[in-house]
Design a protein around this motif. Sequence first.
Motif, mmCIF file in Angstrom:
data_model
loop_
_atom_site.group_PDB
_atom_site.id
_atom_site.type_symbol
_atom_site.label_atom_id
_atom_site.label_comp_id
_atom_site.label_asym_id
_atom_site.label_seq_id
_atom_site.Cartn_x
_atom_site.Cartn_y
_atom_site.Cartn_z
ATOM 1 N N ASP A 196 1.169 -1.013 0.139
ATOM 2 C CA ASP A 196 -0.194 0.317 0.223
ATOM 3 C C ASP A 196 0.818 1.010 -0.202
ATOM 4 O O ASP A 196 0.328 2.692 -0.341
ATOM 5 N N HIS A 197 2.193 1.079 0.358
ATOM 6 C CA HIS A 197 3.100 2.759 0.751
ATOM 7 C C HIS A 197 3.280 2.295 -0.252
ATOM 8 O O HIS A 197 4.862 1.593 -0.600
ATOM 9 N N HIS A 198 3.537 2.566 -1.630
ATOM 10 C CA HIS A 198 4.064 2.605 -2.693
ATOM 11 C C HIS A 198 5.283 3.756 -2.542
ATOM 12 O O HIS A 198 5.521 4.534 -1.974
ATOM 13 N N GLY A 199 6.354 2.730 -3.249
ATOM 14 C CA GLY A 199 8.165 3.270 -3.309
ATOM 15 C C GLY A 199 8.903 2.974 -1.526
ATOM 16 O O GLY A 199 9.924 2.804 -2.022
ATOM 17 N N HIS A 200 8.016 2.423 -1.132
ATOM 18 C CA HIS A 200 8.527 1.431 0.038
ATOM 19 C C HIS A 200 8.610 0.463 -0.043
ATOM 20 O O HIS A 200 8.199 -0.449 0.913
ATOM 21 N N SER A 201 7.747 -0.146 -1.220
ATOM 22 C CA SER A 201 7.804 -1.878 -0.825
ATOM 23 C C SER A 201 7.958 -2.761 -2.359
ATOM 24 O O SER A 201 8.595 -2.219 -3.277
ATOM 25 N N PHE A 202 8.182 -3.469 -1.989
ATOM 26 C CA PHE A 202 9.520 -4.391 -2.587
ATOM 27 C C PHE A 202 8.355 -5.478 -3.233
ATOM 28 O O PHE A 202 7.680 -7.125 -1.986
ATOM 29 N N ASP A 203 8.100 -5.463 -4.387
ATOM 30 C CA ASP A 203 6.000 -5.956 -4.656
ATOM 31 C C ASP A 203 6.534 -6.737 -6.179
ATOM 32 O O ASP A 203 7.327 -6.128 -7.281
ATOM 33 N N SER A 204 5.634 -6.749 -6.732
ATOM 34 C CA SER A 204 5.275 -7.076 -8.294
ATOM 35 C C SER A 204 6.017 -6.194 -9.079
ATOM 36 O O SER A 204 6.252 -6.271 -10.488
ATOM 37 N N ASN A 205 5.879 -4.664 -8.955
ATOM 38 C CA ASN A 205 6.308 -3.421 -9.817
ATOM 39 C C ASN A 205 8.033 -3.626 -9.778
ATOM 40 O O ASN A 205 9.194 -3.441 -10.881
ATOM 41 N N SER A 206 8.759 -4.578 -8.468
ATOM 42 C CA SER A 206 10.348 -5.336 -8.857
ATOM 43 C C SER A 206 10.038 -6.342 -9.781
ATOM 44 O O SER A 206 11.382 -6.699 -10.002
ATOM 45 N N PHE A 207 9.024 -7.070 -8.777
ATOM 46 C CA PHE A 207 9.838 -8.654 -9.834
ATOM 47 C C PHE A 207 8.921 -9.597 -10.460
ATOM 48 O O PHE A 207 8.328 -10.275 -11.233
ATOM 49 N N GLY A 208 7.243 -8.238 -11.092
ATOM 50 C CA GLY A 208 6.874 -9.196 -12.322
ATOM 51 C C GLY A 208 5.271 -10.025 -11.313
ATOM 52 O O GLY A 208 5.274 -9.964 -9.824
ATOM 53 N N PRO A 209 5.072 -10.876 -12.054
ATOM 54 C CA PRO A 209 3.312 -11.154 -11.632
ATOM 55 C C PRO A 209 4.012 -12.261 -10.901
ATOM 56 O O PRO A 209 5.189 -12.943 -11.191
ATOM 57 N N VAL A 210 3.152 -12.969 -9.372
ATOM 58 C CA VAL A 210 3.712 -13.755 -8.789
ATOM 59 C C VAL A 210 3.292 -14.917 -9.150
ATOM 60 O O VAL A 210 1.472 -14.937 -9.197
ATOM 61 N N SER A 211 3.355 -16.441 -9.543
ATOM 62 C CA SER A 211 2.944 -17.376 -9.322
ATOM 63 C C SER A 211 1.630 -17.551 -7.880
ATOM 64 O O SER A 211 2.768 -18.056 -6.801
ATOM 65 N N LEU A 212 0.455 -18.522 -8.363
ATOM 66 C CA LEU A 212 0.104 -18.941 -7.236
ATOM 67 C C LEU A 212 0.080 -19.950 -6.310
ATOM 68 O O LEU A 212 -0.374 -19.758 -5.039
ATOM 69 N N GLY A 213 1.991 -20.278 -6.661
ATOM 70 C CA GLY A 213 2.089 -21.539 -6.205
ATOM 71 C C GLY A 213 2.845 -21.119 -5.093
ATOM 72 O O GLY A 213 3.602 -21.004 -3.649
ATOM 73 N N LEU A 214 3.272 -19.886 -4.964
ATOM 74 C CA LEU A 214 3.547 -18.899 -3.853
ATOM 75 C C LEU A 214 2.613 -18.786 -2.497
ATOM 76 O O LEU A 214 3.518 -18.202 -1.602
ATOM 77 N N LEU A 215 1.743 -18.402 -2.555
ATOM 78 C CA LEU A 215 0.441 -18.498 -2.151
ATOM 79 C C LEU A 215 0.795 -18.607 -0.617
ATOM 80 O O LEU A 215 0.620 -19.759 -1.054
ATOM 81 N N HIS A 216 1.142 -18.040 0.580
ATOM 82 C CA HIS A 216 0.763 -18.405 1.643
ATOM 83 C C HIS A 216 -0.638 -18.630 2.848
ATOM 84 O O HIS A 216 -0.834 -19.558 3.253
ATOM 85 N N ALA A 217 -0.690 -17.693 2.284
ATOM 86 C CA ALA A 217 -1.900 -17.309 2.880
ATOM 87 C C ALA A 217 -3.231 -15.875 2.892
ATOM 88 O O ALA A 217 -2.285 -15.147 2.874
ATOM 89 N N HIS A 218 -4.141 -15.710 3.799
ATOM 90 C CA HIS A 218 -4.193 -14.767 3.705
ATOM 91 C C HIS A 218 -5.019 -13.737 4.771
ATOM 92 O O HIS A 218 -5.427 -14.779 5.812
ATOM 93 N N ALA A 219 -4.032 -13.163 5.319
ATOM 94 C CA ALA A 219 -4.462 -11.597 5.954
ATOM 95 C C ALA A 219 -6.373 -11.537 6.092
ATOM 96 O O ALA A 219 -6.337 -10.899 5.379
ATOM 97 N N THR A 220 -6.805 -12.313 7.871
ATOM 98 C CA THR A 220 -8.081 -11.425 7.261
ATOM 99 C C THR A 220 -8.008 -10.877 9.039
ATOM 100 O O THR A 220 -8.991 -10.320 8.380
#
Length: 175
Positions: free
Chosen positions: A123-147
């Motif tokens: 949510d904090h753009h510019g302070h996040s290592f996310d898909s903008n850095s590494f691209g789309p993420v495989s669903l196989g890397l999914l661990h859990a849903h934060a509820t």
Amino acid sequence: MAQSQGWVKRYLKAFCKGFFVAVPVAVTFLDRVACVARVEGASMQPSLNPGGSQSSDVVLLNHWKVRNFEVHRGDIVSLVSPKNPEQKIIKRVIALEGDIVRTIGHKNRYVKVPRGHIWVEGDHHGHSFDSNSFGPVSLGLLHAHATHILWPPERWQKLESVLPPERLPVRIQED
């Protein structure tokens, strides 16, 4: 004396039986159903850790909700880092397979999310290592849903699956 030794022996036997049943049940629950995790860093501010470095939110991670890779845009998910498999990261799902997303700082201005992948961002753009850095993420890397946020007590709340309007995909794949 013999009577007290019999009591101790019965106690140890009952303890061992309980221990050898409770531990596998607890491990299975934590691995397959839900667990708690402390969120560190500023990448998900203001949704998580709004106080900055002086506070860390503790969230409930629901493994059960992602067992069939069923995630929705706006969900906050935990996943194995594509760059460091020893690390888990927490991000918001921005786009699903087939969606076209406008990137922020990625090498391509627009990306179509491939089949079996999701696009995640902090949510904090510019302070996040996310898909903008590494691209789309495989669903196989999914661990859990934060509820839910569990700690600190003044922040107890359900985490809503909200997608900021400025981060809506350019084109959404119809199911």
